[in-house]
Structures are given as C-alpha cells and as structure tokens.
Design a protein around this motif. Structure first.
Motif, short mmCIF file in Angstrom:
data_model
loop_
_atom_site.label_atom_id
_atom_site.label_comp_id
_atom_site.label_asym_id
_atom_site.label_seq_id
_atom_site.Cartn_x
_atom_site.Cartn_y
_atom_site.Cartn_z
N ASP A 1 0.84 -1.21 0.00
CA ASP A 1 0.00 0.00 0.00
C ASP A 1 0.87 1.25 0.00
O ASP A 1 1.69 1.45 0.90
CB ASP A 1 -0.91 -0.01 1.23
CG ASP A 1 -1.96 1.07 1.18
OD1 ASP A 1 -1.60 2.25 1.40
OD2 ASP A 1 -3.13 0.75 0.91
N TRP A 2 0.68 2.12 -0.98
CA TRP A 2 1.50 3.33 -1.10
C TRP A 2 1.34 4.25 0.09
O TRP A 2 2.28 4.94 0.49
CB TRP A 2 1.20 4.10 -2.40
CG TRP A 2 -0.14 4.76 -2.43
CD1 TRP A 2 -1.31 4.23 -2.88
CD2 TRP A 2 -0.45 6.08 -1.97
NE1 TRP A 2 -2.35 5.14 -2.74
CE2 TRP A 2 -1.84 6.29 -2.19
CE3 TRP A 2 0.30 7.11 -1.41
CZ2 TRP A 2 -2.47 7.48 -1.85
CZ3 TRP A 2 -0.34 8.30 -1.07
CH2 TRP A 2 -1.71 8.46 -1.30
N ARG A 3 0.16 4.27 0.72
CA ARG A 3 -0.05 5.14 1.88
C ARG A 3 0.80 4.70 3.06
O ARG A 3 1.32 5.53 3.81
CB ARG A 3 -1.54 5.17 2.26
CG ARG A 3 -2.42 5.76 1.16
CD ARG A 3 -3.88 5.50 1.41
NE ARG A 3 -4.07 4.03 1.53
CZ ARG A 3 -5.08 3.47 2.16
NH1 ARG A 3 -6.01 4.19 2.74
NH2 ARG A 3 -5.18 2.15 2.21
N VAL A 4 0.94 3.40 3.23
CA VAL A 4 1.79 2.87 4.30
C VAL A 4 3.25 3.22 4.01
O VAL A 4 3.97 3.69 4.89
CB VAL A 4 1.61 1.34 4.46
CG1 VAL A 4 2.60 0.78 5.48
CG2 VAL A 4 0.18 1.02 4.86
N ARG A 5 3.69 3.01 2.76
CA ARG A 5 5.07 3.33 2.40
C ARG A 5 5.37 4.81 2.64
O ARG A 5 6.43 5.16 3.16
CB ARG A 5 5.35 2.97 0.93
CG ARG A 5 5.33 1.49 0.66
CD ARG A 5 5.85 1.16 -0.72
NE ARG A 5 5.23 1.89 -1.80
CZ ARG A 5 4.22 1.44 -2.55
NH1 ARG A 5 3.69 0.25 -2.32
NH2 ARG A 5 3.75 2.19 -3.54
N ARG A 6 4.43 5.69 2.29
CA ARG A 6 4.63 7.13 2.49
C ARG A 6 4.74 7.44 3.98
O ARG A 6 5.63 8.17 4.41
CB ARG A 6 3.49 7.92 1.88
CG ARG A 6 3.65 9.41 2.09
CD ARG A 6 2.50 10.19 1.45
NE ARG A 6 2.70 11.61 1.62
CZ ARG A 6 2.34 12.30 2.71
NH1 ARG A 6 1.74 11.69 3.72
NH2 ARG A 6 2.56 13.60 2.79
N GLU A 7 3.87 6.86 4.77
CA GLU A 7 3.88 7.11 6.22
C GLU A 7 5.17 6.60 6.85
O GLU A 7 5.72 7.23 7.75
CB GLU A 7 2.67 6.46 6.87
CG GLU A 7 2.26 7.07 8.17
CD GLU A 7 1.79 8.51 8.04
OE1 GLU A 7 2.39 9.38 8.72
OE2 GLU A 7 0.84 8.78 7.28
N VAL A 8 5.67 5.47 6.36
CA VAL A 8 6.93 4.93 6.87
C VAL A 8 8.08 5.87 6.55
O VAL A 8 8.93 6.16 7.40
CB VAL A 8 7.20 3.52 6.30
CG1 VAL A 8 8.62 3.07 6.61
CG2 VAL A 8 6.20 2.52 6.86
N ALA A 9 8.13 6.37 5.32
CA ALA A 9 9.19 7.30 4.94
C ALA A 9 9.17 8.53 5.84
O ALA A 9 10.20 8.97 6.34
CB ALA A 9 9.06 7.70 3.48
N LEU A 10 7.98 9.07 6.07
CA LEU A 10 7.87 10.25 6.94
C LEU A 10 8.24 9.91 8.38
O LEU A 10 8.86 10.72 9.08
CB LEU A 10 6.46 10.83 6.87
CG LEU A 10 6.05 11.37 5.50
CD1 LEU A 10 4.59 11.82 5.51
CD2 LEU A 10 6.96 12.50 5.06
N ALA A 11 7.89 8.71 8.83
CA ALA A 11 8.25 8.29 10.19
C ALA A 11 9.76 8.17 10.34
O ALA A 11 10.33 8.60 11.35
CB ALA A 11 7.58 6.95 10.53
N LEU A 12 10.42 7.60 9.34
CA LEU A 12 11.89 7.47 9.42
C LEU A 12 12.54 8.84 9.55
O LEU A 12 13.57 8.99 10.21
CB LEU A 12 12.42 6.72 8.21
CG LEU A 12 12.11 5.21 8.20
CD1 LEU A 12 12.48 4.60 6.85
CD2 LEU A 12 12.81 4.50 9.34
N ALA A 13 11.94 9.85 8.96
CA ALA A 13 12.47 11.22 9.09
C ALA A 13 12.28 11.77 10.50
O ALA A 13 12.96 12.71 10.88
CB ALA A 13 11.82 12.14 8.07
N ARG A 14 11.37 11.19 11.28
CA ARG A 14 11.13 11.63 12.66
C ARG A 14 12.06 10.94 13.66
O ARG A 14 12.02 11.23 14.85
CB ARG A 14 9.69 11.33 13.08
CG ARG A 14 8.64 12.14 12.42
CD ARG A 14 7.30 12.03 13.13
NE ARG A 14 6.79 10.68 13.27
CZ ARG A 14 6.03 10.05 12.38
NH1 ARG A 14 5.71 10.64 11.24
NH2 ARG A 14 5.59 8.82 12.60
N ALA A 15 12.85 10.00 13.22
CA ALA A 15 13.72 9.25 14.13
C ALA A 15 14.60 10.19 14.92
O ALA A 15 15.02 11.23 14.42
CB ALA A 15 14.58 8.26 13.34
#
Length: 108
Positions: free
Chosen positions: A41-55
């Motif tokens: 799901d592209w929405r999950v992939r997008r959210e993961v990318a944004l989450a990794l930026a919050r690390a």
C-alpha cells in the motif's frame, strides 16, 4: 503490540500505527519500518518514509530512504524524497549531514 499493528492485514491499521510513532519508537522499530518501505500500500510506504524522518537518530534513517529513492517505484521515491528533503526544512533530514556523507552528496 506495536509490531502486531505494523503487521496487521488492514493497510489503514498499519498506516495509523506508523503515523502514531514518535521518534524514540521509530528508532526502536527501525527493522520493521524498513520492511514496510516495501508495503504493497503506497499510503503505508509514504507514512513509513515520513516516520523514518522523525527518528531521533536520523543517521540510521538516511540509508533506507536513499535506497527507496534509488530503487523504488514512483510513489516510493516520492515519499522518500519528501522525507529526505521536504519535511524538515530546506534540505530535510539530509541537512544533518555534511556534503559527501554516505556517497550521496548529489541529493543535498
């Protein structure tokens, strides 16, 4: 509990779980999040990318995001670029690193 939600069969549950993670939890769940960069799901992939930026330790996030830019489909590349460049100011996560780090100065 978090790991179970990250592996839930419903994409919206996975997406919401990822969206709820703060920086410390992103650090802790890095291995599972890296796997989700390949979520169907592209929405999950997008959210993961944004989450990794919050690390809290963004040095661990740059490599999987750059990899997503280099090998991903359009949606994966766009999400990774948004996380790398658009989400944290003028140069995003990459602004934390001097030019040449990880061999990707061309992205800065």
């Amino acid at each position: 509990m978090i790991l179970g939600a990250l592996r839930h069969p419903d994409a919206e549950v996975r997406r919401q779980c990822v969206a709820s993670l703060d920086g410390a939890l992103v650090d802790r769940e890095q291995p599972a999040l890296r796997e989700l960069l390949d979520d169907p799901d592209w929405r999950v992939r997008r959210e993961v990318a944004l989450a990794l930026a919050r690390a809290t330790d963004v040095s661990r996030s740059v490599a999987p995001l750059v990899d997503a830019v280099e090998r991903g489909d359009v949606a994966r590349r766009n999400a990774a670029m948004e996380a790398l460049c658009g989400h944290h100011g003028p140069c995003g996560v990459l602004s934390s690193f001097p030019a040449g780090m990880a061999g990707h100065a061309d992205l800065m």
